[in-house]
Scaffold this motif. Sequence first.
Motif, PDB file in Angstrom:
ATOM      1  N   LEU A 319       0.832  -1.200   0.000  1.00 56.52           N
ATOM      2  CA  LEU A 319       0.000   0.000   0.000  1.00 56.52           C
ATOM      3  C   LEU A 319       0.870   1.254   0.000  1.00 56.52           C
ATOM      4  O   LEU A 319       0.602   2.213  -0.725  1.00 56.52           O
ATOM      5  CB  LEU A 319      -0.934  -0.010   1.210  1.00 56.52           C
ATOM      6  N   GLY A 320       1.928   1.256   0.802  1.00 57.04           N
ATOM      7  CA  GLY A 320       2.823   2.413   0.834  1.00 57.04           C
ATOM      8  C   GLY A 320       3.506   2.642  -0.495  1.00 57.04           C
ATOM      9  O   GLY A 320       3.649   3.788  -0.944  1.00 57.04           O
ATOM     10  N   LEU A 321       3.914   1.547  -1.145  1.00 53.32           N
ATOM     11  CA  LEU A 321       4.571   1.658  -2.452  1.00 53.32           C
ATOM     12  C   LEU A 321       3.656   2.335  -3.467  1.00 53.32           C
ATOM     13  O   LEU A 321       4.077   3.253  -4.182  1.00 53.32           O
ATOM     14  CB  LEU A 321       4.985   0.268  -2.927  1.00 53.32           C
ATOM     15  N   ALA A 322       2.400   1.887  -3.525  1.00 56.15           N
ATOM     16  CA  ALA A 322       1.461   2.457  -4.496  1.00 56.15           C
ATOM     17  C   ALA A 322       1.018   3.859  -4.078  1.00 56.15           C
ATOM     18  O   ALA A 322       0.890   4.761  -4.909  1.00 56.15           O
ATOM     19  CB  ALA A 322       0.247   1.543  -4.637  1.00 56.15           C
ATOM     20  N   LEU A 323       0.795   4.054  -2.783  1.00 57.20           N
ATOM     21  CA  LEU A 323       0.291   5.328  -2.268  1.00 57.20           C
ATOM     22  C   LEU A 323       1.266   6.471  -2.540  1.00 57.20           C
ATOM     23  O   LEU A 323       0.869   7.560  -2.954  1.00 57.20           O
ATOM     24  CB  LEU A 323       0.038   5.204  -0.763  1.00 57.20           C
ATOM     25  N   ASN A 324       2.552   6.225  -2.328  1.00 60.27           N
ATOM     26  CA  ASN A 324       3.557   7.278  -2.498  1.00 60.27           C
ATOM     27  C   ASN A 324       4.205   7.275  -3.873  1.00 60.27           C
ATOM     28  O   ASN A 324       4.747   8.286  -4.313  1.00 60.27           O
ATOM     29  CB  ASN A 324       4.661   7.131  -1.435  1.00 60.27           C
ATOM     30  N   GLY A 325       4.169   6.123  -4.559  1.00 60.58           N
ATOM     31  CA  GLY A 325       4.896   6.014  -5.812  1.00 60.58           C
ATOM     32  C   GLY A 325       4.352   6.877  -6.925  1.00 60.58           C
ATOM     33  O   GLY A 325       5.106   7.333  -7.796  1.00 60.58           O
ATOM     34  N   THR A 326       3.040   7.143  -6.901  1.00 60.94           N
ATOM     35  CA  THR A 326       2.438   7.938  -7.974  1.00 60.94           C
ATOM     36  C   THR A 326       3.077   9.309  -8.099  1.00 60.94           C
ATOM     37  O   THR A 326       3.221   9.844  -9.209  1.00 60.94           O
ATOM     38  CB  THR A 326       0.929   8.101  -7.726  1.00 60.94           C
ATOM     39  N   SER A 327       3.494   9.892  -6.979  1.00 58.47           N
ATOM     40  CA  SER A 327       4.014  11.257  -7.012  1.00 58.47           C
ATOM     41  C   SER A 327       5.242  11.374  -7.907  1.00 58.47           C
ATOM     42  O   SER A 327       5.408  12.373  -8.616  1.00 58.47           O
ATOM     43  CB  SER A 327       4.342  11.728  -5.591  1.00 58.47           C
ATOM     44  N   SER A 328       6.113  10.351  -7.908  1.00 59.74           N
ATOM     45  CA  SER A 328       7.310  10.420  -8.761  1.00 59.74           C
ATOM     46  C   SER A 328       6.938  10.459 -10.237  1.00 59.74           C
ATOM     47  O   SER A 328       7.579  11.151 -11.033  1.00 59.74           O
ATOM     48  CB  SER A 328       8.211   9.208  -8.492  1.00 59.74           C
ATOM     49  N   VAL A 329       5.895   9.703 -10.613  1.00 57.93           N
ATOM     50  CA  VAL A 329       5.457   9.683 -12.010  1.00 57.93           C
ATOM     51  C   VAL A 329       4.905  11.046 -12.406  1.00 57.93           C
ATOM     52  O   VAL A 329       5.173  11.558 -13.499  1.00 57.93           O
ATOM     53  CB  VAL A 329       4.393   8.596 -12.223  1.00 57.93           C
ATOM     54  N   LEU A 330       4.141  11.659 -11.516  1.00 58.68           N
ATOM     55  CA  LEU A 330       3.534  12.946 -11.821  1.00 58.68           C
ATOM     56  C   LEU A 330       4.592  14.041 -11.907  1.00 58.68           C
ATOM     57  O   LEU A 330       4.540  14.895 -12.794  1.00 58.68           O
ATOM     58  CB  LEU A 330       2.489  13.293 -10.757  1.00 58.68           C
ATOM     59  N   TYR A 331       5.570  14.038 -10.990  1.00 56.96           N
ATOM     60  CA  TYR A 331       6.650  15.024 -11.067  1.00 56.96           C
ATOM     61  C   TYR A 331       7.388  14.906 -12.394  1.00 56.96           C
ATOM     62  O   TYR A 331       7.792  15.906 -12.993  1.00 56.96           O
ATOM     63  CB  TYR A 331       7.661  14.822  -9.929  1.00 56.96           C
ATOM     64  N   GLY A 332       7.583  13.658 -12.854  1.00 57.33           N
ATOM     65  CA  GLY A 332       8.317  13.442 -14.092  1.00 57.33           C
ATOM     66  C   GLY A 332       7.619  13.984 -15.318  1.00 57.33           C
ATOM     67  O   GLY A 332       8.267  14.242 -16.344  1.00 57.33           O
ATOM     68  N   ALA A 333       6.283  14.166 -15.251  1.00 60.67           N
ATOM     69  CA  ALA A 333       5.536  14.691 -16.395  1.00 60.67           C
ATOM     70  C   ALA A 333       5.576  16.211 -16.471  1.00 60.67           C
ATOM     71  O   ALA A 333       5.296  16.783 -17.533  1.00 60.67           O
ATOM     72  CB  ALA A 333       4.084  14.218 -16.334  1.00 60.67           C
ATOM     73  N   VAL A 334       5.914  16.876 -15.368  1.00 56.56           N
ATOM     74  CA  VAL A 334       5.907  18.340 -15.359  1.00 56.56           C
ATOM     75  C   VAL A 334       6.860  18.928 -16.401  1.00 56.56           C
ATOM     76  O   VAL A 334       6.471  19.823 -17.163  1.00 56.56           O
ATOM     77  CB  VAL A 334       6.226  18.883 -13.949  1.00 56.56           C
ATOM     78  N   PRO A 335       8.120  18.473 -16.489  1.00 58.06           N
ATOM     79  CA  PRO A 335       9.022  19.075 -17.491  1.00 58.06           C
ATOM     80  C   PRO A 335       8.535  18.893 -18.922  1.00 58.06           C
ATOM     81  O   PRO A 335       8.748  19.768 -19.766  1.00 58.06           O
ATOM     82  CB  PRO A 335      10.346  18.334 -17.265  1.00 58.06           C
ATOM     83  N   GLU A 336       7.880  17.771 -19.207  1.00 56.66           N
ATOM     84  CA  GLU A 336       7.401  17.537 -20.566  1.00 56.66           C
ATOM     85  C   GLU A 336       6.288  18.501 -20.952  1.00 56.66           C
ATOM     86  O   GLU A 336       6.186  18.936 -22.092  1.00 56.66           O
ATOM     87  CB  GLU A 336       6.876  16.108 -20.684  1.00 56.66           C
ATOM     88  N   LEU A 337       5.444  18.823 -19.990  1.00 56.40           N
ATOM     89  CA  LEU A 337       4.286  19.666 -20.287  1.00 56.40           C
ATOM     90  C   LEU A 337       4.607  21.149 -20.234  1.00 56.40           C
ATOM     91  O   LEU A 337       4.036  21.938 -20.990  1.00 56.40           O
ATOM     92  CB  LEU A 337       3.156  19.353 -19.297  1.00 56.40           C
TER      93      LEU A 337
END
Length: 402
Positions: A319-337
């Motif tokens: 649960l912790g892996l999924a709960l916190n892991g999403t944030s890294s994916v979202l941060y990674g999309a910021v430079p592209e957009l």
Amino acid sequence: MSTPYANTSTSTTETPPQTMRRRSLIAACSAHAVHDGLTDVIYVLLPLWQSQFALSYAMVGLLRGAYSGVMASMQLLASRFARRWGRKPLLVGGTALAGLAYLVASQASGMGWLLVALVLGGLGASTQHPLASSLVADSHEGSGKVKEALSHYNFAGDIGKTLIPGLIGLLLAIASWQTGAALIGTLGVTAALLLWWLIPRDSQLAAARKNKGAAADGAARGGMWALLATGTIDSAVRMGFLTFLPFLLNSKGAGSAGIGLALSLLFVGGAFGKLLCGYLGARIGMMKTVWLTEATTSLCILLAVWLPLSWLMAMLPLLGLALNGTSSVLYGAVPELAGAARRDHAFALFYTGTIGAGAVSPVLFGRLGDLSGIPVALQMLAAFLLLTLPLSWQVQRQLDGR
């Protein structure tokens, strides 16, 4: 407009050298670890301040809110100042100010000085997230490793949250809180000196910021707002769940030791989730990763309500892996957009929304828990999280169209 993902054939003259990338990443990770440690060590000091200065719980809340509120509200302004005076002076100065704030706190003789110190600390901390994130993105421009680098940066924050409050907690067993605060302040000032040496000059990153036209920046504006909404919901659910989890565990028969162990299991899984999901997002794409992590989080929250205590404890690392892991994916999309020209501003906007949502969510869902009970409130959190699925699809459409 080319992005570090769409165009991997960027010439060597436009790509920062490996040494610069390494120094920038070390600097950003160090800043994140120190700032997050300085932010969370307040939880260790608050009970001692309450005892010494006879503070009410409302005053304790005011002290904590002063730091986090100033930090969240000043990030956009920090990004604007960075465009005028440079990212390096702002990030170094903010780190030094966060350290000086604890030096001021170590000499405090009452509530007023503590409040001044924490306002100064929040002001200094406001520079870290938007500027260090954009430093990582700019320095890795053209390398094809922006998402992975941001996941390392994200992971470093959890290391700081774990180590610095833990070490200060041990120190306070043999020393006064004034000594602890002074050491924290010294750490902040020392980190600022290290950052001044590590961070490249803005002019050295100019090659990574070429050919970023205004039209390209504007083409993904809708995707940026969808990404912000996704991050806001994700942060709101995460902080809401963390607020309710101890009460859920208590209702299943866990004592104080059991609750502490449960939180440790959750946070360990979360720290590795931030690192793992950044790499996963680079391999299978932002939308697929978000759908996987958010669907897993939603299902695990429902299972947390229904399962007995022993099964819940075993599930918490996942649960912790999924709960916190999403944030890294979202941060990674910021430079592209966002594009390089508005990267500092985009990161500041993103962090303002996510930190603000994390502050408001426990209040709103806490009220829901008062009215309907903790199990219902948690099930509502799980359902609310599913709104990120269509939003991430919208983000992916914008990414695919660039």
